[in-house]
Design an enzyme around this catalytic site. Sequence first.
Site, mmCIF file in Angstrom:
data_model
loop_
_atom_site.group_PDB
_atom_site.id
_atom_site.type_symbol
_atom_site.label_atom_id
_atom_site.label_comp_id
_atom_site.label_asym_id
_atom_site.label_seq_id
_atom_site.Cartn_x
_atom_site.Cartn_y
_atom_site.Cartn_z
ATOM 1 N N CYS A 172 0.963 -2.407 15.735
ATOM 2 C CA CYS A 172 0.960 -2.117 14.291
ATOM 3 C C CYS A 172 0.365 -3.289 13.518
ATOM 4 O O CYS A 172 0.758 -4.440 13.718
ATOM 5 C CB CYS A 172 2.386 -1.846 13.815
ATOM 6 N N GLU A 183 0.822 -1.208 0.000
ATOM 7 C CA GLU A 183 0.000 0.000 0.000
ATOM 8 C C GLU A 183 0.860 1.265 0.000
ATOM 9 O O GLU A 183 1.923 1.309 0.616
ATOM 10 C CB GLU A 183 -0.930 -0.025 1.219
ATOM 11 N N ASN A 209 -4.054 4.243 15.945
ATOM 12 C CA ASN A 209 -5.091 3.884 14.960
ATOM 13 C C ASN A 209 -5.431 2.418 15.131
ATOM 14 O O ASN A 209 -4.568 1.561 14.976
ATOM 15 C CB ASN A 209 -4.574 4.146 13.544
ATOM 16 N N CYS A 234 6.041 -5.036 16.102
ATOM 17 C CA CYS A 234 5.567 -4.049 17.079
ATOM 18 C C CYS A 234 4.102 -4.380 17.405
ATOM 19 O O CYS A 234 3.293 -4.626 16.510
ATOM 20 C CB CYS A 234 5.682 -2.638 16.512
ATOM 21 N N SER A 241 10.994 5.603 15.794
ATOM 22 C CA SER A 241 9.806 5.138 16.498
ATOM 23 C C SER A 241 10.178 4.783 17.933
ATOM 24 O O SER A 241 10.597 3.668 18.214
ATOM 25 C CB SER A 241 9.232 3.913 15.772
ATOM 26 N N LEU A 242 10.013 5.740 18.814
ATOM 27 C CA LEU A 242 10.442 5.539 20.202
ATOM 28 C C LEU A 242 9.328 4.867 21.013
ATOM 29 O O LEU A 242 9.526 3.801 21.588
ATOM 30 C CB LEU A 242 10.842 6.896 20.797
ATOM 31 N N HIS A 243 8.197 5.510 21.124
ATOM 32 C CA HIS A 243 6.972 4.931 21.689
ATOM 33 C C HIS A 243 6.968 4.601 23.176
ATOM 34 O O HIS A 243 5.913 4.265 23.728
ATOM 35 C CB HIS A 243 6.534 3.663 20.920
ATOM 36 N N CYS A 258 -1.535 5.645 9.919
ATOM 37 C CA CYS A 258 -0.328 4.972 10.422
ATOM 38 C C CYS A 258 -0.697 3.655 11.073
ATOM 39 O O CYS A 258 -1.586 3.590 11.907
ATOM 40 C CB CYS A 258 0.357 5.793 11.506
ATOM 41 N N GLU A 277 10.084 -2.149 7.558
ATOM 42 C CA GLU A 277 11.139 -1.437 8.279
ATOM 43 C C GLU A 277 12.218 -1.110 7.245
ATOM 44 O O GLU A 277 12.960 -1.995 6.809
ATOM 45 C CB GLU A 277 11.689 -2.341 9.401
ATOM 46 N N CYS A 321 3.433 8.483 1.409
ATOM 47 C CA CYS A 321 3.930 7.531 2.402
ATOM 48 C C CYS A 321 4.152 6.203 1.666
ATOM 49 O O CYS A 321 3.190 5.614 1.166
ATOM 50 C CB CYS A 321 2.882 7.406 3.505
ATOM 51 N N CYS A 357 6.335 -7.071 7.519
ATOM 52 C CA CYS A 357 7.383 -6.527 8.385
ATOM 53 C C CYS A 357 7.744 -7.564 9.438
ATOM 54 O O CYS A 357 6.882 -8.312 9.894
ATOM 55 C CB CYS A 357 6.897 -5.251 9.070
#
Length: 374
Positions: A130, A103, A308, A127, A230-232, A351, A177, A116, A123
Amino acid sequence: MTTAAASSATASTPINLFGLDREQLRARFAEMGEKPYRADQIMQWIYRRGKDSFDDMSNISKELRVRLAQHFVIRTPELVTEQVSADGTRKWVLRLDGGNAIETVYIPEENRATLCISSQVGCAMDCSFCSTAQQGLNRNMTTAEIIAQVWFAARTLGGDFQNERVISNIVFMGMGEPLANYAAVLSAIRILLDDFGFGLSKRRVTVSTSGLVPFMDRLREDVDTALAVSLHAPNDALRDELVPINRKYPIAELLAACRRYTAEKDRKAHIVYEYVMLDGVNDRPEHARELARLLGGMAGKVNLIPFNPFPGAPYRRSTPEAIAAFAKILRERKVFATTRKTRGDDIDAACGQLVGRVESKQKNRLRGIPVVAR
Ligand code: SAH
């Protein structure tokens, strides 16, 4: 020798020109006994003028056009579906060779328009918040597949490739990634930045990574581009859970790599720290204070991303109040913070909602696997 080389090249499958950066294309041309500047001309036809037919390349001799057509193709993936969100965001599902689909998302804003793009089919980072992670990794995308997304979008949006920019920014924030597919992504970045390619400025191309430290260092050495991390989570215990690659490259090592990344760049260089807002998980005031301590004095800003949702997701989005309070705590401590506006969620284009059509390879996931494939 020349004949042997030429005939073997003809016998093999033609190379997609979207897959070669300028240096690589020049090298191919040298092998074919053609002048290197021809590579520059071809790239300009493709990227500046939006042509995908050798016949349109009027400053190239008929003879060379025939040779080009023997060795190369200019081919975009096939469009499976296009969806347009109420907010103008567009999502394209593109079919790749081998039956998978990825996508690509176009996000127009008032003074910029961001594309994007995806870099892997699925992936392996796993995570927990996601949806791409749920599929595991099927395979890396080629440079040609990565770049073809941009060319396809530019043509579909109908802008003039040269003057009127329909795409002002590119972010590697689609599926995958990017730094786990380093070589292909590097060539793609070079084509995006090249004056004879898409000619984007270095601050308008952003690589987003979950934190593959060795490749962050290589990226810094190989090319100049913007970086998002991407810390999160503000501590290792929580980040180990949310972003499992943290077990291999914990926060201290990650931030050291971030410091190295901006160290030798100009004053404006900074890193965007992405922080997904998960209700009750990482969005409390104490997390904000811990994050501010962690990032104090770093050249960067925090981008808070409201979570999301996707089917089966074990999280809820933080409340607007919690997000506002979190941002306020950061700002009071001189850490610059913005909140990402949710775009395209009505068409699952936001996202973490990108899934494409990936043939499941559930085993290729990081959780429970000690190392990432190199
Ligand atoms: N692999 C890269 C690119 C991922 S997508 C990376 O990890 O940075 C870009 C951003 O969206 C990342 O910060 C990612 O963590 C975030 N994201 C993933 N899933 C999300 C979700 N469900 N809601 C909000 N943001 C999400």
